[in-house]
Design a protein around this motif. Structure first.
Motif, PDB file in Angstrom:
ATOM      1  N   LYS A 171       0.827  -1.204   0.000  1.00 13.96           N
ATOM      2  CA  LYS A 171       0.000   0.000   0.000  1.00 13.96           C
ATOM      3  C   LYS A 171       0.859   1.251   0.000  1.00 13.96           C
ATOM      4  O   LYS A 171       0.567   2.231  -0.697  1.00 13.96           O
ATOM      5  CB  LYS A 171      -0.925   0.002   1.229  1.00 13.96           C
ATOM      6  CG  LYS A 171      -2.082  -0.987   1.136  1.00 13.96           C
ATOM      7  CD  LYS A 171      -2.951  -0.906   2.370  1.00 13.96           C
ATOM      8  CE  LYS A 171      -4.107  -1.897   2.288  1.00 13.96           C
ATOM      9  NZ  LYS A 171      -4.956  -1.858   3.513  1.00 13.96           N
ATOM     10  N   MET A 172       1.935   1.232   0.790  1.00 17.71           N
ATOM     11  CA  MET A 172       2.834   2.388   0.854  1.00 17.71           C
ATOM     12  C   MET A 172       3.522   2.608  -0.481  1.00 17.71           C
ATOM     13  O   MET A 172       3.710   3.753  -0.933  1.00 17.71           O
ATOM     14  CB  MET A 172       3.856   2.184   1.970  1.00 17.71           C
ATOM     15  CG  MET A 172       3.265   2.239   3.369  1.00 17.71           C
ATOM     16  SD  MET A 172       4.459   1.886   4.674  1.00 17.71           S
ATOM     17  CE  MET A 172       5.560   3.288   4.523  1.00 17.71           C
ATOM     18  N   ALA A 173       3.905   1.509  -1.146  1.00 13.80           N
ATOM     19  CA  ALA A 173       4.561   1.621  -2.454  1.00 13.80           C
ATOM     20  C   ALA A 173       3.601   2.195  -3.489  1.00 13.80           C
ATOM     21  O   ALA A 173       3.973   3.049  -4.310  1.00 13.80           O
ATOM     22  CB  ALA A 173       5.069   0.250  -2.893  1.00 13.80           C
ATOM     23  N   ALA A 174       2.340   1.728  -3.441  1.00 12.04           N
ATOM     24  CA  ALA A 174       1.329   2.240  -4.372  1.00 12.04           C
ATOM     25  C   ALA A 174       1.076   3.723  -4.135  1.00 12.04           C
ATOM     26  O   ALA A 174       0.922   4.502  -5.087  1.00 12.04           O
ATOM     27  CB  ALA A 174       0.035   1.442  -4.203  1.00 12.04           C
ATOM     28  N   MET A 175       1.046   4.117  -2.875  1.00 12.23           N
ATOM     29  CA  MET A 175       0.848   5.522  -2.527  1.00 12.23           C
ATOM     30  C   MET A 175       2.007   6.368  -3.029  1.00 12.23           C
ATOM     31  O   MET A 175       1.814   7.468  -3.559  1.00 12.23           O
ATOM     32  CB  MET A 175       0.693   5.664  -1.015  1.00 12.23           C
ATOM     33  CG  MET A 175       0.297   7.059  -0.557  1.00 12.23           C
ATOM     34  SD  MET A 175       0.108   7.154   1.235  1.00 12.23           S
ATOM     35  CE  MET A 175      -1.268   6.031   1.486  1.00 12.23           C
ATOM     36  N   GLN A 176       3.231   5.853  -2.876  1.00 11.38           N
ATOM     37  CA  GLN A 176       4.405   6.588  -3.345  1.00 11.38           C
ATOM     38  C   GLN A 176       4.383   6.746  -4.864  1.00 11.38           C
ATOM     39  O   GLN A 176       4.764   7.800  -5.393  1.00 11.38           O
ATOM     40  CB  GLN A 176       5.682   5.862  -2.909  1.00 11.38           C
ATOM     41  CG  GLN A 176       6.959   6.639  -3.211  1.00 11.38           C
ATOM     42  CD  GLN A 176       7.008   7.996  -2.518  1.00 11.38           C
ATOM     43  OE1 GLN A 176       6.860   8.083  -1.309  1.00 11.38           O
ATOM     44  NE2 GLN A 176       7.209   9.062  -3.296  1.00 11.38           N
ATOM     45  N   ASN A 177       3.915   5.709  -5.542  1.00  9.61           N
ATOM     46  CA  ASN A 177       3.810   5.794  -7.004  1.00  9.61           C
ATOM     47  C   ASN A 177       2.837   6.891  -7.424  1.00  9.61           C
ATOM     48  O   ASN A 177       3.085   7.640  -8.375  1.00  9.61           O
ATOM     49  CB  ASN A 177       3.353   4.448  -7.581  1.00  9.61           C
ATOM     50  CG  ASN A 177       4.473   3.420  -7.589  1.00  9.61           C
ATOM     51  OD1 ASN A 177       5.648   3.785  -7.647  1.00  9.61           O
ATOM     52  ND2 ASN A 177       4.122   2.145  -7.546  1.00  9.61           N
ATOM     53  N   LYS A 178       1.705   6.989  -6.714  1.00  9.55           N
ATOM     54  CA  LYS A 178       0.726   8.030  -7.011  1.00  9.55           C
ATOM     55  C   LYS A 178       1.309   9.420  -6.770  1.00  9.55           C
ATOM     56  O   LYS A 178       1.082  10.352  -7.539  1.00  9.55           O
ATOM     57  CB  LYS A 178      -0.521   7.826  -6.155  1.00  9.55           C
ATOM     58  CG  LYS A 178      -1.384   6.642  -6.594  1.00  9.55           C
ATOM     59  CD  LYS A 178      -2.639   6.539  -5.750  1.00  9.55           C
ATOM     60  CE  LYS A 178      -3.502   5.375  -6.219  1.00  9.55           C
ATOM     61  NZ  LYS A 178      -4.745   5.242  -5.407  1.00  9.55           N
ATOM     62  N   ILE A 179       2.077   9.550  -5.674  1.00 12.62           N
ATOM     63  CA  ILE A 179       2.725  10.828  -5.368  1.00 12.62           C
ATOM     64  C   ILE A 179       3.707  11.200  -6.482  1.00 12.62           C
ATOM     65  O   ILE A 179       3.765  12.358  -6.932  1.00 12.62           O
ATOM     66  CB  ILE A 179       3.456  10.756  -4.007  1.00 12.62           C
ATOM     67  CG1 ILE A 179       2.425  10.634  -2.866  1.00 12.62           C
ATOM     68  CG2 ILE A 179       4.337  11.984  -3.789  1.00 12.62           C
ATOM     69  CD1 ILE A 179       3.036  10.348  -1.521  1.00 12.62           C
ATOM     70  N   ASN A 180       4.483  10.199  -6.937  1.00 12.15           N
ATOM     71  CA  ASN A 180       5.461  10.440  -8.012  1.00 12.15           C
ATOM     72  C   ASN A 180       4.751  10.889  -9.289  1.00 12.15           C
ATOM     73  O   ASN A 180       5.220  11.798  -9.992  1.00 12.15           O
ATOM     74  CB  ASN A 180       6.270   9.173  -8.286  1.00 12.15           C
ATOM     75  CG  ASN A 180       7.194   8.817  -7.119  1.00 12.15           C
ATOM     76  OD1 ASN A 180       7.506   9.665  -6.286  1.00 12.15           O
ATOM     77  ND2 ASN A 180       7.621   7.567  -7.065  1.00 12.15           N
ATOM     78  N   GLN A 181       3.620  10.248  -9.606  1.00 11.03           N
ATOM     79  CA  GLN A 181       2.864  10.604 -10.806  1.00 11.03           C
ATOM     80  C   GLN A 181       2.322  12.033 -10.718  1.00 11.03           C
ATOM     81  O   GLN A 181       2.350  12.785 -11.699  1.00 11.03           O
ATOM     82  CB  GLN A 181       1.710   9.619 -11.008  1.00 11.03           C
ATOM     83  CG  GLN A 181       2.161   8.218 -11.415  1.00 11.03           C
ATOM     84  CD  GLN A 181       1.027   7.202 -11.384  1.00 11.03           C
ATOM     85  OE1 GLN A 181      -0.142   7.573 -11.231  1.00 11.03           O
ATOM     86  NE2 GLN A 181       1.361   5.932 -11.517  1.00 11.03           N
ATOM     87  N   LEU A 182       1.817  12.404  -9.526  1.00 10.93           N
ATOM     88  CA  LEU A 182       1.309  13.754  -9.328  1.00 10.93           C
ATOM     89  C   LEU A 182       2.424  14.784  -9.476  1.00 10.93           C
ATOM     90  O   LEU A 182       2.225  15.858 -10.076  1.00 10.93           O
ATOM     91  CB  LEU A 182       0.662  13.874  -7.944  1.00 10.93           C
ATOM     92  CG  LEU A 182      -0.697  13.190  -7.787  1.00 10.93           C
ATOM     93  CD1 LEU A 182      -1.116  13.192  -6.304  1.00 10.93           C
ATOM     94  CD2 LEU A 182      -1.761  13.920  -8.622  1.00 10.93           C
ATOM     95  N   GLU A 183       3.591  14.476  -8.939  1.00 12.78           N
ATOM     96  CA  GLU A 183       4.726  15.391  -9.029  1.00 12.78           C
ATOM     97  C   GLU A 183       5.153  15.573 -10.488  1.00 12.78           C
ATOM     98  O   GLU A 183       5.483  16.691 -10.914  1.00 12.78           O
ATOM     99  CB  GLU A 183       5.899  14.866  -8.196  1.00 12.78           C
ATOM    100  CG  GLU A 183       5.675  15.012  -6.682  1.00 12.78           C
ATOM    101  CD  GLU A 183       6.822  14.441  -5.880  1.00 12.78           C
ATOM    102  OE1 GLU A 183       7.654  13.682  -6.453  1.00 12.78           O
ATOM    103  OE2 GLU A 183       6.904  14.761  -4.674  1.00 12.78           O
ATOM    104  N   GLU A 184       5.161  14.458 -11.240  1.00  8.71           N
ATOM    105  CA  GLU A 184       5.523  14.538 -12.677  1.00  8.71           C
ATOM    106  C   GLU A 184       4.499  15.379 -13.443  1.00  8.71           C
ATOM    107  O   GLU A 184       4.862  16.168 -14.317  1.00  8.71           O
ATOM    108  CB  GLU A 184       5.601  13.125 -13.270  1.00  8.71           C
ATOM    109  CG  GLU A 184       6.794  12.304 -12.779  1.00  8.71           C
ATOM    110  CD  GLU A 184       8.106  12.916 -13.164  1.00  8.71           C
ATOM    111  OE1 GLU A 184       8.209  13.517 -14.253  1.00  8.71           O
ATOM    112  OE2 GLU A 184       9.077  12.816 -12.362  1.00  8.71           O
ATOM    113  N   ALA A 185       3.212  15.192 -13.099  1.00  9.12           N
ATOM    114  CA  ALA A 185       2.158  15.952 -13.767  1.00  9.12           C
ATOM    115  C   ALA A 185       2.287  17.439 -13.484  1.00  9.12           C
ATOM    116  O   ALA A 185       2.093  18.283 -14.374  1.00  9.12           O
ATOM    117  CB  ALA A 185       0.788  15.434 -13.327  1.00  9.12           C
ATOM    118  N   LEU A 186       2.620  17.788 -12.233  1.00  9.44           N
ATOM    119  CA  LEU A 186       2.802  19.193 -11.869  1.00  9.44           C
ATOM    120  C   LEU A 186       3.994  19.813 -12.583  1.00  9.44           C
ATOM    121  O   LEU A 186       3.952  20.968 -13.020  1.00  9.44           O
ATOM    122  CB  LEU A 186       2.977  19.303 -10.343  1.00  9.44           C
ATOM    123  CG  LEU A 186       1.719  19.090  -9.493  1.00  9.44           C
ATOM    124  CD1 LEU A 186       2.084  19.017  -8.022  1.00  9.44           C
ATOM    125  CD2 LEU A 186       0.728  20.229  -9.732  1.00  9.44           C
TER     126      LEU A 186
END
Length: 333
Positions: A313-328
Motif C-alpha cells: 500500500k505504501m509503495a502504491a501511494m508513493q507511485n501516485k505521489i510520483n505521478q502527481l509530481e511529474e504531472a505538476l
C-alpha cells in the motif's frame, strides 16, 4: 477545654482545605473558572503547537510546543527521559506544584495528556479547560499573540507509579474479575480491523467506549474532515446526566482501568470518570502498544499486522505521489 476546641477547629480547617484541593484537582472547568484562575495567578498551559499558540492564546499562557511531540518519543510513544521533561518544565516556569490550568483546542485529548503528565510527576492542583481556545474566542475574550514567559524554576519531577498501570500489572489485572477495563479506542481498533501494533484486537473482558462518546456529537471529527460541519462545537462534553448514562453499566466504586493506543485518549476518559465520581481510576500507560506487542498477552478478536500488504500500500501511494509530481512539473513547463 478552649485549647482543645481550637485544636479541633484547626484540624477541621485543614481537612476542609485539603478536600477543596482534592476536589479542584482534575476538575473539568468552564470559561468563567479559567478567568478566576487567571485572576488568582494560576499558571495557564497551552499544549498546542507553537504556530497555533502564536496565532492567539489566552493572555499569559505559556507554551512548550505540541505537548504530545515535545514530551514523548515519536517511535515508542512513551515519555522521553524524566530529566529532559524536568528541564523543559523548569525552563518554561511550569511549576507542577502550583495551581495550573491546561488547555488546547476543544476536546483535544492532548490537553488531558498534559493534565495527566502534571499528575504523574507529582502535581496536585491541575485542572482542565475542555472547550479550550475555541470557547475562549467564542466568548469574545482577549487573545495574546506574542509569547508569554514565566521565570524559570527549579523543581524536581518525581514519577508517581501508583497513578498508572504498568504492563506487568495489567497482565495480572486482566485476570481479575474485580477490575473494570475500558477500551477508549475506535470500534475498528477494538475489533481488530484497524491494526496499530503487531496485533489488533482488545484486552479480554474490556468494554469498548470510544473517548469521542464523551462528546455531544461523537462524529464531529469525521464531519469536520468531510466539511459537513462548520466548527468543532460538537466536541463539547455531554451533560453530566448523559455522561452518567454512558457509563451506567460500570460501578463508580470499583477499580477501573482505561486504555487506548498509547494512553492519550484514555487520559480524557479517565478524567471524565473522575469528574463523575469514580473513585479508583487509572490509565494503562503503555496501552495497546504495550499489550498488542507483547505476544504473551491474551488478545480477544486477535488479528496480526500484514507487513507485506502494508508495504504494498505504501509503495502504491508513493507511485501516485510520483505521478502527481511529474504531472505538476509537466504543467509548469
Amino acid at each position: 477545654m478552649y485549647l482543645h476546641i481550637k485544636h479541633l477547629l484547626f484540624i477541621g480547617l485543614l481537612l476542609i482545605s485539603s478536600l477543596a484541593i482534592a476536589q479542584k484537582n482534575d476538575a473539568i472547568i468552564q470559561t468563567a473558572q479559567v478567568q478566576e484562575a487567571l485572576a488568582r495567578g494560576a499558571i495557564i498551559w497551552d499544549v498546542r503547537d507553537e504556530k497555533s499558540y502564536l496565532e492567539g492564546h489566552i493572555p499569559g499562557a505559556i507554551n512548550i510546543g505540541d505537548a504530545g511531540n515535545t514530551l514523548r518519543d515519536a517511535n515508542k510513544e512513551d515519555y522521553i527521559a524524566t530529566a529532559k521533561i524536568q528541564a523543559i518544565f523548569n525552563q518554561a516556569g511550569l511549576d507542577i506544584n502550583k495551581d495550573i490550568v491546561v488547555y488546547g483546542s476543544r476536546g483535544n485529548p492532548y490537553a488531558y495528556f498534559g493534565l495527566y503528565t502534571i499528575n504523574y510527576f507529582g502535581g496536585k492542583q491541575a485542572q482542565i479547560y475542555h472547550d479550550g481556545i475555541d470557547a475562549w474566542k467564542l466568548a469574545g475574550l482577549p487573545l495574546q499573540k506574542d509569547r508569554a514567559t514565566l521565570p524559570a524554576v527549579s523543581v524536581v519531577l518525581v514519577p508517581q507509579p501508583q497513578l498508572v498501570v504498568s504492563n506487568e500489572e495489567m497482565l495480572k489485572l486482566a485476570q481479575s474479575k474485580s477490575v473494570q477495563i475500558i477500551d477508549a479506542r475506535t470500534p475498528d481498533e477494538f475489533s481488530g480491523k484497524d491494526v496499530r501494533a503487531i496485533r489488533g484486537g482488545h484486552i479480554p473482558n474490556a468494554v469498548n467506549i470510544p473517548f469521542e462518546e464523551n462528546w455531544q456529537d461523537p462524529a464531529t471529527s469525521i464531519k469536520l474532515s468531510k466539511k459537513q460541519v462548520a466548527d468543532n462545537s460538537g466536541m463539547t462534553l455531554k451533560s453530566q446526566a448523559d455522561l452518567k448514562k454512558l457509563y451506567s453499566g460500570l460501578d463508580p466504586n470499583q477499580e477501573t482501568v482505561v486504555y487506548c493506543q498509547s494512553g492519550v485518549r484514555a487520559s480524557e476518559t479517565a478524567t471524565v470518570l473522575k469528574n463523575l465520581g469514580f473513585k479508583k481510576v487509572k490509565v494503562y500507560d503503555s496501552s495497546w502498544l504495550g499489550w498488542g506487542n507483547n505476544l504473551k498477552a491474551q488478545v480477544s478478536d486477535e488479528t496480526f499486522l500484514n507487513v507485506g500488504a502494508l508495504n504494498a500500500k505504501m509503495a502504491a501511494m508513493q507511485n501516485k505521489i510520483n505521478q502527481l509530481e511529474e504531472a505538476l512539473k509537466a504543467k509548469s513547463n
